[in-house]
Design a protein around this motif. Structure first.
Motif, short mmCIF file in Angstrom:
data_model
loop_
_atom_site.label_atom_id
_atom_site.label_comp_id
_atom_site.label_asym_id
_atom_site.label_seq_id
_atom_site.Cartn_x
_atom_site.Cartn_y
_atom_site.Cartn_z
N VAL A 184 -1.63 11.91 -2.43
CA VAL A 184 -2.12 11.74 -1.39
C VAL A 184 -3.84 11.96 -2.13
CG1 VAL A 184 -3.17 11.56 0.82
CG2 VAL A 184 -0.78 11.40 -0.24
N LEU A 193 -5.61 4.70 4.13
CA LEU A 193 -4.49 4.13 3.38
C LEU A 193 -4.27 3.04 4.23
CD1 LEU A 193 -1.40 4.17 1.21
CD2 LEU A 193 -0.99 5.65 3.16
N PHE A 194 -4.22 2.96 5.81
CA PHE A 194 -4.11 1.73 6.57
C PHE A 194 -5.24 2.52 7.18
CE2 PHE A 194 -0.17 4.09 5.33
CZ PHE A 194 0.24 2.27 5.25
N TYR A 196 -13.97 13.69 0.93
CA TYR A 196 -13.70 12.80 2.37
C TYR A 196 -14.59 12.21 3.26
CZ TYR A 196 -9.02 13.90 0.75
OH TYR A 196 -7.99 14.40 -0.61
N ALA A 223 0.59 4.35 -2.65
CA ALA A 223 0.87 5.66 -2.40
C ALA A 223 1.45 6.22 -3.21
CB ALA A 223 -0.36 5.63 -1.32
N ARG A 255 0.34 -1.46 0.07
CA ARG A 255 0.38 0.07 0.07
C ARG A 255 1.04 1.43 -0.11
NH1 ARG A 255 -5.38 -1.28 3.13
NH2 ARG A 255 -6.24 0.25 2.18
N ILE A 256 1.78 1.34 0.64
CA ILE A 256 3.15 2.34 0.49
C ILE A 256 3.56 2.48 -0.86
CG2 ILE A 256 5.24 1.65 1.45
CD1 ILE A 256 3.58 4.72 2.75
#
Lengths: 222, 222
Positions: free
Chosen positions: A215, B220-221, B144, A185, A181-182
């Protein structure tokens, strides 16, 4: 209008750092009442001729000895009974101090100490609430923006990055999932250098200068 | 410490509504100096015995005649020279008022008017800056979170929803793309009802009570 007010304005700053594998905040022991002997986050009265940002920067420098780090307004706390001395409205800020700086911070202030956000002492005023609010904001920022990289050294391995995320989020992350995921991104890039140490050498990464824009691309609508 | 302060604390509220296919804010014409005759957002001094939130709710009710709507703290503005009368720190809030309520709002205040954020008059103090900051926050929230639905009636067609998004974001959105993404995001659900009018009947939707949680799942997490 009257020339004096019965409400005082202060700034208080939650200063975060990653230190010894822990997420820590700078606390100051109060030497005078109220809450004498209790720990508090650094703060002070806003002077008549300084902006809120200037007051926050002044307190940050006086208490933590640092300038030029990430600082942003957090929230303004104004419960009527939050200070027994009188009506105080405090504009809270939060600052992120990279680990190397943090090692020197507070050295000139004998009553200042880095303490774990996961093991806070009993605190003065509503400062425990302010620290918890700041932690929530920091976690949110880490998940949605690239601001968390302000806590890291300029280059890092994926293991170090994962450890930093885990420390701030307060939970373990799956290694494969984290890496996928990182990298997806696109907030970090390889430096081309390797870090050697125990075990096999690991690639060094840095965060991309345009990471915030990337992001943003995760929004529901462009 | 001294018993009086030379800094005053106010609250100012940016009240948004969708009205006549436009994003509007409630403005009040100032009757006294400074900035006599200029438009300002509603605001007032924080009283000694009321919290910031209570002060904001009071101003919102006094000026817009509404209670129980979405209101949140926006940012605290404290530039030294922002008010010629003296040092004023203002805690700005933003409120979202659904369209039907908005039609009645401000009726008791002859000098209050809904005006387009896209065509603001010259404003008092730093209020233009505050409105622009609020608009940025509103757009961010719309993208968002599910908070933008506070501006909409309880049920709506996809066309009405797209129009609302376009009005707030200030840009046209591609129809197919919009429908695909809003349905993918799982923030709305069908009511089972249809709206008939011009053209063929259209499905009516409502937003899901658990929509905020769904939007969080886009992090993202973890």
């Amino acid at each position: 209008m009257t020339k004096t007010s019965d409400i005082f304005v202060t700034v208080d700053i939650v200063i975060f750092t990653l230190r010894d594998g822990d997420l820590q905040v700078l606390l100051v022991k109060r030497k005078t009442p109220p809450f004498e002997g209790r720990w508090a986050i650094p703060g002070g009265f806003v002077q008549h001729d300084e902006s809120l940002e200037d007051a926050a920067a002044r307190v940050l420098f006086d208490e933590a000895g640092v300038r030029g780090v990430h600082i942003e307004q957090l929230y303004t706390f104004g419960r009527v009974d939050r200070d027994p001395r009188g009506r105080m409205v405090t504009v809270a800020y939060f600052a992120l101090v990279p680990a190397p700086l943090a090692l020197h911070a507070g050295s000139s202030t004998s009553d200042a100490q880095w303490q774990s956000v996961y093991n806070l002492p009993e605190m003065a005023f509503d400062h425990a609430e302010i620290v918890h609010y700041a932690l929530k904001r920091l976690r949110y920022k880490l998940e949605y923006t690239a601001v968390g990289f302000q806590l890291l050294p300029k280059t890092f391995t994926l293991s170090q990055l994962q450890k930093a995320y885990e420390t701030v989020l307060g939970e373990r992350l799956d290694k494969r999932n984290f890496r996928r995921r990182i990298l997806q991104a696109q907030v970090i890039e390889e430096t081309g250098e390797m870090q050697s140490g125990e075990g096999r050498p690991a690639k060094l990464y840095r965060y991309r200068a345009d990471a915030v824009a990337e992001v943003k691309a995760r929004r529901l609508f462009p």
